[in-house]
Design a protein around this motif. Structure first.
Motif, PDB file in Angstrom:
ATOM      1  N   PHE B 157       4.905  49.623  52.188  1.00 30.59           N
ATOM      2  CA  PHE B 157       5.524  49.974  53.114  1.00 30.59           C
ATOM      3  C   PHE B 157       6.697  49.724  52.744  1.00 30.59           C
ATOM      4  CE2 PHE B 157       8.207  49.704  56.375  1.00 30.59           C
ATOM      5  CZ  PHE B 157       8.633  48.550  57.553  1.00 30.59           C
ATOM      6  N   LEU B 158       6.130  47.704  52.490  1.00 31.79           N
ATOM      7  CA  LEU B 158       7.457  46.439  52.646  1.00 31.79           C
ATOM      8  C   LEU B 158       8.334  47.060  51.121  1.00 31.79           C
ATOM      9  CD1 LEU B 158       9.459  45.263  54.461  1.00 31.79           C
ATOM     10  CD2 LEU B 158       7.974  43.319  53.825  1.00 31.79           C
ATOM     11  N   PRO B 159       7.789  47.298  50.047  1.00 30.82           N
ATOM     12  CA  PRO B 159       8.193  47.487  48.642  1.00 30.82           C
ATOM     13  C   PRO B 159       9.103  48.270  48.746  1.00 30.82           C
ATOM     14  CG  PRO B 159       6.195  46.540  48.748  1.00 30.82           C
ATOM     15  CD  PRO B 159       6.747  46.822  50.124  1.00 30.82           C
ATOM     16  N   LEU B 160       8.719  49.152  48.955  1.00 28.64           N
ATOM     17  CA  LEU B 160       9.472  50.649  49.226  1.00 28.64           C
ATOM     18  C   LEU B 160      11.126  50.386  50.344  1.00 28.64           C
ATOM     19  CD1 LEU B 160       9.763  53.628  48.664  1.00 28.64           C
ATOM     20  CD2 LEU B 160       8.331  54.318  49.913  1.00 28.64           C
ATOM     21  N   LEU B 162      12.358  48.041  50.082  1.00 26.40           N
ATOM     22  CA  LEU B 162      13.680  47.111  49.736  1.00 26.40           C
ATOM     23  C   LEU B 162      14.081  48.062  49.094  1.00 26.40           C
ATOM     24  CD1 LEU B 162      11.725  43.549  49.210  1.00 26.40           C
ATOM     25  CD2 LEU B 162      13.152  44.697  50.970  1.00 26.40           C
ATOM     26  N   VAL B 163      12.771  48.635  48.193  1.00 26.08           N
ATOM     27  CA  VAL B 163      13.769  49.966  46.900  1.00 26.08           C
ATOM     28  C   VAL B 163      14.714  50.687  47.885  1.00 26.08           C
ATOM     29  CG1 VAL B 163      13.345  51.244  45.148  1.00 26.08           C
ATOM     30  CG2 VAL B 163      12.161  49.502  45.474  1.00 26.08           C
ATOM     31  N   LEU B 164      13.854  51.301  48.759  1.00 29.41           N
ATOM     32  CA  LEU B 164      15.003  52.096  49.951  1.00 29.41           C
ATOM     33  C   LEU B 164      16.215  52.125  49.844  1.00 29.41           C
ATOM     34  CD1 LEU B 164      13.004  54.689  50.703  1.00 29.41           C
ATOM     35  CD2 LEU B 164      14.356  55.001  49.093  1.00 29.41           C
ATOM     36  N   ALA B 165      15.773  50.572  50.351  1.00 30.14           N
ATOM     37  CA  ALA B 165      17.653  49.737  50.837  1.00 30.14           C
ATOM     38  C   ALA B 165      18.805  49.550  49.740  1.00 30.14           C
ATOM     39  CB  ALA B 165      16.800  48.142  51.662  1.00 30.14           C
ATOM     40  N   THR B 166      18.192  49.526  49.542  1.00 30.81           N
ATOM     41  CA  THR B 166      19.201  49.017  48.259  1.00 30.81           C
ATOM     42  C   THR B 166      19.482  50.048  47.401  1.00 30.81           C
ATOM     43  OG1 THR B 166      17.275  48.587  46.486  1.00 30.81           O
ATOM     44  CG2 THR B 166      18.283  46.974  47.726  1.00 30.81           C
ATOM     45  N   VAL B 167      18.994  51.334  47.373  1.00 34.52           N
ATOM     46  CA  VAL B 167      19.635  52.570  46.398  1.00 34.52           C
ATOM     47  C   VAL B 167      20.297  53.543  47.688  1.00 34.52           C
ATOM     48  CG1 VAL B 167      18.656  54.897  46.506  1.00 34.52           C
ATOM     49  CG2 VAL B 167      17.506  53.154  45.545  1.00 34.52           C
ATOM     50  N   ARG B 170      22.227  50.056  53.737  1.00 37.17           N
ATOM     51  CA  ARG B 170      21.156  49.800  55.228  1.00 37.17           C
ATOM     52  C   ARG B 170      21.999  49.894  56.259  1.00 37.17           C
ATOM     53  NH1 ARG B 170      20.959  43.023  52.792  1.00 37.17           N
ATOM     54  NH2 ARG B 170      20.637  44.036  51.025  1.00 37.17           N
ATOM     55  N   LEU B 253      17.714  44.673  56.196  1.00 37.29           N
ATOM     56  CA  LEU B 253      18.169  45.677  55.838  1.00 37.29           C
ATOM     57  C   LEU B 253      18.546  46.985  56.598  1.00 37.29           C
ATOM     58  CD1 LEU B 253      14.924  46.156  53.708  1.00 37.29           C
ATOM     59  CD2 LEU B 253      17.446  45.392  53.025  1.00 37.29           C
TER      60      LEU B 253
END
Lengths: 371, 315, 335
Positions: B157-160, B162-167, B170, B253
């Protein structure tokens, strides 16, 4: 997401699809039985071999899926990937073009994908925008710390959690049970990093009369005498709070699930049979009840690994421990895309591997799944 | 309402009452079931406790502007000093911007509950659709859906996030999306196994023999029987979603302009509230999260016991 | 065989009563039962579901739930199981008396191999026995119930219902008990398998001289295999006697209804109109005080509601609990 509502049939590959009645009805004499019991002896282990093969294939499929997801995450954005990825950092067209050719963004999508696969297989995960070193180096560097924290916490959480769950269930409604259940429910309801913050504020910094005992962060203290043993002890000392935090957080779920599944088993008929045979209570519990109740806990462990990985991120952040989790979190600010992509890949791969291991363990424990 | 059926067999259970249609009977039975469920729920002390606590928080969230001054959220017009200890003016002290912690807590409840519910809705909708379809239909589309469900289960959950938040940027919507995407598979698996077992039940076979189409079977037979379990599962999922939202906000985020309990703790951490012993900033937001999550969990567990009779006998 | 040839009394139940204490009140399941089983005889216990038969069975080895209120005596070879010390009880369990449980589907541990489960009581009670001897004994036991020795390596789930039931019987014999209680041994089995299982069971009694208590709701099964039959209704025994007599010449109205429900081959009338019995067994919580069968009884009269009839011996081998058959009010016409 961690949830107590674990699917009853066993999630993931545990029980395959749906509820099937394992018996085939009708009498078939004694010679035939059913295929898996023909010839008695081979049924257990031959079946397991095939089971393992199936699971490994499934995991490879999952890995492929993750690779695909990972690739497209950054590229399904509307607009020009180069502009988005180099958000605000490039001002001239030449810089953009240079960026594009460096990262092969001017190639057709399929070519990009295969290049990506090839690179990943070779261990090339890109270069960190912040540190300017290959991402794989960064990851390898930090992997050990994270594994240490996560590994230790998982082992502790599983053993303690299962033990507490068993004690609670077997002595249902006793004081021990009530106390354990309330505290585990509360632990389960709190964010693990908040527990970390509280630890820092209380035993790290010190509160009221209590002096701060544990370091509040980092992995090493500067004032430690040189030497390998001293270094190891120092690191261990610094890891006490992070490991304690993670352990408490995951212990709660294991305890609750173990309690729940043991309570389920305790109503089963074969326990009456066991007692009727004259077994001591302890043996009935250990050999029969817990042996069966541990199965859903194993499934839970499979699902949970993903969240242990996530938990590592927040706990490392709070305690400033230089592991993979902190690396990922730091990459947020640049944003350091290749690092994020690399850590996502590593995290997913870790989950897949852990899932595979747990599924194989489940297969070893439950003969019904192997047929 | 259609006219009552005329044949004697459909005479309802009331002795001297009017003759009821099949639909009316079903309706009445469902209401009875709900009544029974409610009575059972009432007997479950932890569940009721959870409901009470949750109602309190829900009321706080809904009536937030009446309970605290929205102006108190503005950083530029902060009423108090930096990290003031609790006093008669500020019952829980102030944050690093001088805003009253109580005000922040009250308005934070809105975000936490809102995101929790939104994320769960996304998750449940996707999960139910996928679960029903992959359980009900045969053939390769169902199998593919099942595989996908298993794959999504492994995504951490969290790594995804993080990635989605940057892409994606926020925002609260993105947080909800991320949580929804990573959590639907658990629900889908649960619903799928339920659907599979219901599918084989005799009354479904009868419905098919009577010519019921797939859609009719799914909506009129399978879905109503799956719903109770979905409901129990949903409640537990909200708990998880709120925890997730708190974590994501803590990591920065979320929407920077909105206050949530997670973002409060983010502020506390960034400003080093632990070292300055500003307990009023660290403890209350976490306590609120614990209360809300615990309430949902207790309610969810109570519902699970009602829905799954097997669990009942062992309390 | 008749009662005179039977060996020493193995099981003696004296005025046994058991009530479940539930959240909804006190549920009397067994109300004052007397029963004996001797070595070499097969006694049947008949009755509808819910009459308390299985409860009685579990009490033989003190396996009733903790929240059950028990009174009376359950004597196994003279020693009261209900008040024994824990250590003695554990020694008695399976070695003196064993139970073949109903629903073998769930009575076997799904994650242990069958052989291990059969061997388990041997290891508990006879610790000194070596592993290879245990293996031999397990194989012998399996063969004695008609299963191949290799079955020992199987897990329970691939086995069919009949095979599992036979495993349960083999397991019940493991420690060579003197008494075996078979709780619904043929339920959920199809007819061919039923016959095989019954054959095995009666063979055991004749070959090994064990005493057996067979519990079933199926009177035809009991008539086939038992020497004596006791009929239970609402927690009490209403009739006892030799099996063939009870079945063909029932005295208690309930027994008559039970046996009448089975059509008899050669009786044309029975084919067209098997007699049934209206109504349901009474709710144990609402027993009023008179005869518990009176509401459904075709021969009931006013006096039936006065007091619960006691078991009255009509001959050395037959007893009935009905005032219409034995006792006052025998001369009143049927209702």
């Amino acid at each position: 997401m961690t949830t107590l509502a674990t699917p009853p049939g066993g999630a993931a590959e545990g029980a395959g699809g749906g509820d099937g009645e394992p018996d085939d009805p009708g009498e078939d004499g004694d010679a035939a039985g059913s295929p898996s019991s023909a010839g008695g002896g081979r049924s257990g282990y031959g079946g397991y071999g095939r089971f393992v093969g199936g699971k490994v294939l499934g995991s490879l499929g999952s890995l492929l899926f993750v690779l695909v997801v990972n690739f497209f995450l950054f590229r399904v954005l509307p607009g020009d990937p180069a502009r988005t990825l180099g958000r605000g950092r490039f001002r001239t067209e030449e810089q953009l073009n240079a960026f594009r050719s460096q990262y092969g963004l001017d190639q057709p999508l399929f070519t990009q994908f295969f290049t990506y696969l090839k690179n990943t297989a070779q261990g090339d995960l890109g270069v960190s925008l912040r540190y300017r070193v290959p991402v794989s180096d960064l990851i390898l560097d930090r992997l050990g710390t994270t594994l240490l924290i996560v590994g230790t916490s998982t082992v502790l959480a599983t053993t303690l959690g299962v033990y507490l769950g068993v004690v609670s269930a077997w002595n249902r409604r006793s004081l021990v049970d009530r106390a354990t259940t309330s505290s585990t429910l509360t632990l389960y309801s709190m964010p693990e990093w908040w527990l970390g913050l509280i630890f820092i504020a209380t035993v790290g910094v010190g509160m009221g009369f209590f002096p701060g005992v544990f370091p509040t962060g980092g992995l090493h203290s500067t004032d430690v005498a040189p030497g390998f043993v001293n270094g190891v002890l120092d690191t261990a000392w610094h890891l006490v709070l992070p490991v304690l935090t993670l352990t408490l957080a995951y212990l709660a779920e294991y305890a609750l699930v173990m309690r729940s599944s043991l309570l389920d088993e305790m109503g089963e008929d074969y326990l009456v049979t066991a007692r009727a045979k004259g077994l001591r209570d302890v043996d009935v519990r250990r050999r029969h009840a817990v042996r069966n109740a541990i199965l859903p806990t194993t499934t839970l462990a499979a699902i949970n690994i993903g969240f242990v990985v996530s938990g590592a991120i927040t706990v490392e952040y709070v305690f400033s421990v230089p592991g993979l989790g902190l690396l990922a979190q730091e990459a947020l600010s640049i944003p350091d895309y290749w690092v994020l992509q690399g850590t996502f890949l590593v995290a997913s791969a870790a989950v897949i591997v852990a899932n595979l291991a747990t599924n194989l363990l489940y297969g070893a424990l439950d003969p019904r799944v192997r047929t | 309402m259609s006219a009552p059926a005329s044949s004697p067999e459909t005479a309802g259970s009331d002795a001297a009452g009017p003759v009821l249609t099949a639909r009316q009977i079903v309706h009445r039975r469902r209401l009875d079931g709900l009544g029974r469920g409610w009575r059972e729920f009432r007997g479950n002390t932890p569940g009721v406790l959870g409901l009470v606590v949750l109602s309190v928080f829900a009321l706080i969230a809904v009536f937030a502007p009446l309970l605290a001054d929205p102006e108190g959220l503005k950083v530029t017009q902060a009423p108090g000093g930096v990290l003031e200890a609790p006093s008669s003016q500020f019952w829980l002290g102030t944050d690093e911007n001088g805003r009253s912690v109580v005000t922040l807590l009250i308005f934070g409840s809105r975000i936490s509950l809102f995101v929790g519910l939104l994320a769960t809705t996304i998750s449940i909708v996707i999960g139910t659709l996928v679960g029903l379809t992959s359980g009900f239909f045969e053939g390769w589309p169902a199998r593919v859906l099942f595989r996908m469900t298993e794959w999504f289960l492994v995504v951490p959950f969290l790594p995804l996030a993080l990635v989605l938040a940057t892409v994606l940027g926020r925002s609260l919507w993105n947080i909800s999306l991320v949580i929804g995407i990573t959590s639907w598979s658990g629900t889908a698996l649960l619903i799928r196994s339920q659907t599979l077992s219901i599918k084989e039940r005799p009354y479904l076979e009868r419905a098919r023999a009577l010519g019921a189409g797939r859609w009719h079977q799914m909506t009129r037979h399978v879905l109503p029987n799956v719903m109770p379990m979905v409901f129990a599962n949903t409640t537990l999922m909200v708990a998880v979603a709120i925890l997730a939202e708190t974590t994501l906000s803590f990591l920065g985020l979320g929407d920077p302009t909105r206050v949530s309990w997670g973002s409060m703790l983010d502020g506390a951490f960034s400003v080093g509230a632990m070292t300055t012993r500003s307990w009023w900033y660290i403890i209350p937001p976490g306590v609120c999260v614990v209360f809300v999550v615990l309430s949902f969990t207790l309610i969810g567990q109570a519902l699970e016991e009602i829905v799954n009779p097997r669990l009942r006998t062992r309390r | 065989m008749n009662a005179a040839d039977a060996g020493p009394v193995l099981l003696e139940v004296r005025d046994l009563s058991l009530a479940y204490l539930t959240s909804e009140g006190r549920l009397p399941a067994v109300r004052g039962i007397d029963l004996t089983v001797a070595a070499g005889e097969i006694v049947g216990l008949a009755g509808e579901s819910g009459c308390g038969k299985s409860t009685l069975a579990s009490t033989v080895l003190r396996l009733q739930p903790k929240d059950a209120e028990v009174s009376g005596e359950m004597l196994l070879s003279g020693a009261d199981v209900l008040t024994m010390r824990w250590g003695d009880l554990r020694a008695v369990r399976w070695a003196e008396a064993s139970i073949v449980f109903q629903g073998a589907l769930h009575s076997l541990n799904p994650v242990h191999r069958v052989g291990r489960q059969i061997a388990e009581p041997i290891r508990v009670h006879e610790e000194s026995v070596a592993d290879d001897e245990i293996e031999t004994r397990v194989g012998d036991l399996l063969e004695s119930v008609g299963l191949p020795r290799a079955r020992a390596r199987a897990y329970p789930h691939p086995l069919s219902g009949g095979q599992k039931q036979r495993v349960m019987i083999a397991m019940a014999l493991a420690c060579r008990p003197r008494l075996i209680v078979a709780d619904e041994p043929t339920t959920a089995l199809d007819v061919m398998v039923q016959a095989q299982v019954l054959h095995v069971l009666s063979g055991l009694v004749h070959d090994l001289g064990v005493g057996m208590l067979v519990i079933s709701h199926d009177l035809s099964v009991l008539a086939d295999v038992c020497d004596r039959v006791a009929v239970m209704y609402a927690g009490r025994i209403v009739e006892v006697g030799p099996a063939d007599q009870v079945f063909s010449d029932a005295l208690h109205p309930y027994t008559a209804a039970l046996s009448g429900a089975f059509p008899r081959i050669g009786d044309p009338a029975a084919r067209y109109a098997p007699s049934g019995l209206a109504g349901d067994p009474p709710d144990p919580r609402t027993l009023s005080g008179g005869c518990s069968f009176a509401p459904r009884c075709p021969r009931g009269v006013e006096e039936c509601a006065a007091a619960e009839p006691t078991l009255v011996p009509l001959s050395p081998t037959r007893s009935v609990a009905c005032i219409r058959v034995a006792g006052r009010a025998t001369d009143e016409p049927d209702r």
